[in-house]
Scaffold this motif. Sequence first.
Motif, PDB file in Angstrom:
ATOM      1  N   SER A   1       0.842  -1.203   0.000  1.00  0.00           N
ATOM      2  CA  SER A   1       0.000   0.000   0.000  1.00  0.00           C
ATOM      3  C   SER A   1       0.880   1.257   0.000  1.00  0.00           C
ATOM      4  O   SER A   1       0.548   2.254  -0.646  1.00  0.00           O
TER       5      SER A   1
ATOM      6  N   PHE B   1       5.900  -3.671  12.907  1.00  0.00           N
ATOM      7  CA  PHE B   1       6.744  -4.246  13.963  1.00  0.00           C
ATOM      8  C   PHE B   1       7.263  -5.641  13.638  1.00  0.00           C
ATOM      9  O   PHE B   1       7.951  -6.237  14.464  1.00  0.00           O
TER      10      PHE B   1
ATOM     11  N   ALA C   1       8.493  -0.347  13.862  1.00  0.00           N
ATOM     12  CA  ALA C   1       7.825   0.438  14.914  1.00  0.00           C
ATOM     13  C   ALA C   1       6.571  -0.268  15.382  1.00  0.00           C
ATOM     14  O   ALA C   1       5.870  -0.917  14.599  1.00  0.00           O
TER      15      ALA C   1
ATOM     16  N   GLY D   1      -4.429  -3.749   9.429  1.00  0.00           N
ATOM     17  CA  GLY D   1      -3.449  -3.783  10.511  1.00  0.00           C
ATOM     18  C   GLY D   1      -4.088  -3.549  11.870  1.00  0.00           C
ATOM     19  O   GLY D   1      -3.737  -4.230  12.846  1.00  0.00           O
TER      20      GLY D   1
HETATM   21  C1  LIG Z   1      -2.454  -8.247   7.542  1.00  0.00           C
HETATM   22  S1  LIG Z   1      -0.929  -7.412   7.580  1.00  0.00           S
HETATM   23  C2  LIG Z   1      -1.259  -5.960   6.635  1.00  0.00           C
HETATM   24  C3  LIG Z   1      -0.051  -5.422   5.908  1.00  0.00           C
HETATM   25  C4  LIG Z   1      -0.321  -4.280   4.929  1.00  0.00           C
HETATM   26  N1  LIG Z   1      -0.836  -3.103   5.596  1.00  0.00           N
HETATM   27  C5  LIG Z   1      -1.253  -4.690   3.835  1.00  0.00           C
HETATM   28  O1  LIG Z   1      -2.290  -4.047   3.659  1.00  0.00           O
HETATM   29  O2  LIG Z   1      -0.932  -5.646   3.136  1.00  0.00           O
HETATM   30  C6  LIG Z   1      -0.911  -6.807   9.229  1.00  0.00           C
HETATM   31  C7  LIG Z   1       0.397  -6.159   9.620  1.00  0.00           C
HETATM   32  O3  LIG Z   1       0.217  -5.531  10.887  1.00  0.00           O
HETATM   33  C8  LIG Z   1       1.457  -5.587  11.558  1.00  0.00           C
HETATM   34  N2  LIG Z   1       1.205  -5.305  12.975  1.00  0.00           N
HETATM   35  C9  LIG Z   1       0.379  -5.951  13.829  1.00  0.00           C
HETATM   36  N3  LIG Z   1       0.407  -5.376  15.044  1.00  0.00           N
HETATM   37  C10 LIG Z   1       1.274  -4.328  14.951  1.00  0.00           C
HETATM   38  C11 LIG Z   1       1.745  -3.347  15.874  1.00  0.00           C
HETATM   39  N4  LIG Z   1       1.328  -3.338  17.153  1.00  0.00           N
HETATM   40  N5  LIG Z   1       2.608  -2.425  15.438  1.00  0.00           N
HETATM   41  C12 LIG Z   1       3.055  -2.420  14.150  1.00  0.00           C
HETATM   42  N6  LIG Z   1       2.662  -3.340  13.236  1.00  0.00           N
HETATM   43  C13 LIG Z   1       1.778  -4.278  13.635  1.00  0.00           C
HETATM   44  C14 LIG Z   1       1.950  -7.005  11.263  1.00  0.00           C
HETATM   45  O4  LIG Z   1       3.316  -7.153  11.506  1.00  0.00           O
HETATM   46  C15 LIG Z   1       1.550  -7.129   9.784  1.00  0.00           C
HETATM   47  O5  LIG Z   1       2.604  -6.770   8.932  1.00  0.00           O
END
Ligand SMILES: C[S@@+](CC[C@H](N)C(=O)[O-])C[C@H]1O[C@@H](n2cnc3c(N)ncnc32)[C@H](O)[C@@H]1O
Length: 244
Positions: A70, A86, A109, A129
């Motif tokens: 994205s 993260f 992060a 996310g």
């Molecule tokens: C389903 S993926 C979505 C990735 C991307 N935004 C997309 O649309 O393809 C969810 C992402 O959320 C991240 N994530 C989950 N909890 C998080 C947190 N507390 N802080 C940062 N990233 C987090 C995971 O590591 C993962 O990469």
Amino acid sequence: MSSDQSHRADLQKDPARVSGMFDEVAAGYDRTNTILSVGNDRLWRVATTRALSPRPGQRILDLAAGTGTSSVAIARTGAEVVAADFSPGMIAEGQRRHAEVPGVSFVEADATDLPFEDEEFDAVTISFGLRNVQDADAGLREMLRVTKPGGRLVICEFSHPTSPAVASLYRFYNDHILPPIARLVSSNGDAYDYLNESIRAWPDQPTLAGRIRAAGWTDVAWRNLTLGVVALHRARKPVGDGGA
Ligand SMILES: C[S@@+](CC[C@H](N)C(=O)[O-])C[C@H]1O[C@@H](n2cnc3c(N)ncnc32)[C@H](O)[C@@H]1O
């Protein structure tokens, strides 16, 4: 949804487990998404970028950016995008794939404790996310903190189809069709059991809107994509003492 399932979805949001789970699926993540969403993921990303309406020179935070798919779409508009996540595995995959794309930088992060100054960004977005963040309300407050007054929030997340007929078809797909396909195409099919449970446990469109408002955002609105399988919530950071 049974309370057992809700409890399991919560337990599995333990940050170390969520991060480890995404590390494991990172290499095949985008391909699996496109297969399981029957190509709809591309439409959802276009709708998200449009709702965000980034402009050249703006600084945008793409939170929980994963492999940066994205983020790259947003950067094509000329905006500068910080892709934060993260999971070191997802970040590494994003850096490997998009090293040459101008305007995107990857940062490791946690959404609930962002390493950014107050009011650094013109807009913040998070796609698929927020549902994974253990304390989503803390995440919404952190996003508010780093956004400039008047700045925008766009959340793209799985939601709940509003028509009962579509809801039961969707549930059948998630319970009986998605798991075997996920086991076939993903390196960690179990991660997709978590996906199914976390979607069921996630608040519906008006409830999420209320939580966004409670975190301090204003002008909260949403629109359904793919009949409510996904919802796009938008909001704005108040200017001054709570005025819009
Ligand atoms: C389903 S993926 C979505 C990735 C991307 N935004 C997309 O649309 O393809 C969810 C992402 O959320 C991240 N994530 C989950 N909890 C998080 C947190 N507390 N802080 C940062 N990233 C987090 C995971 O590591 C993962 O990469």
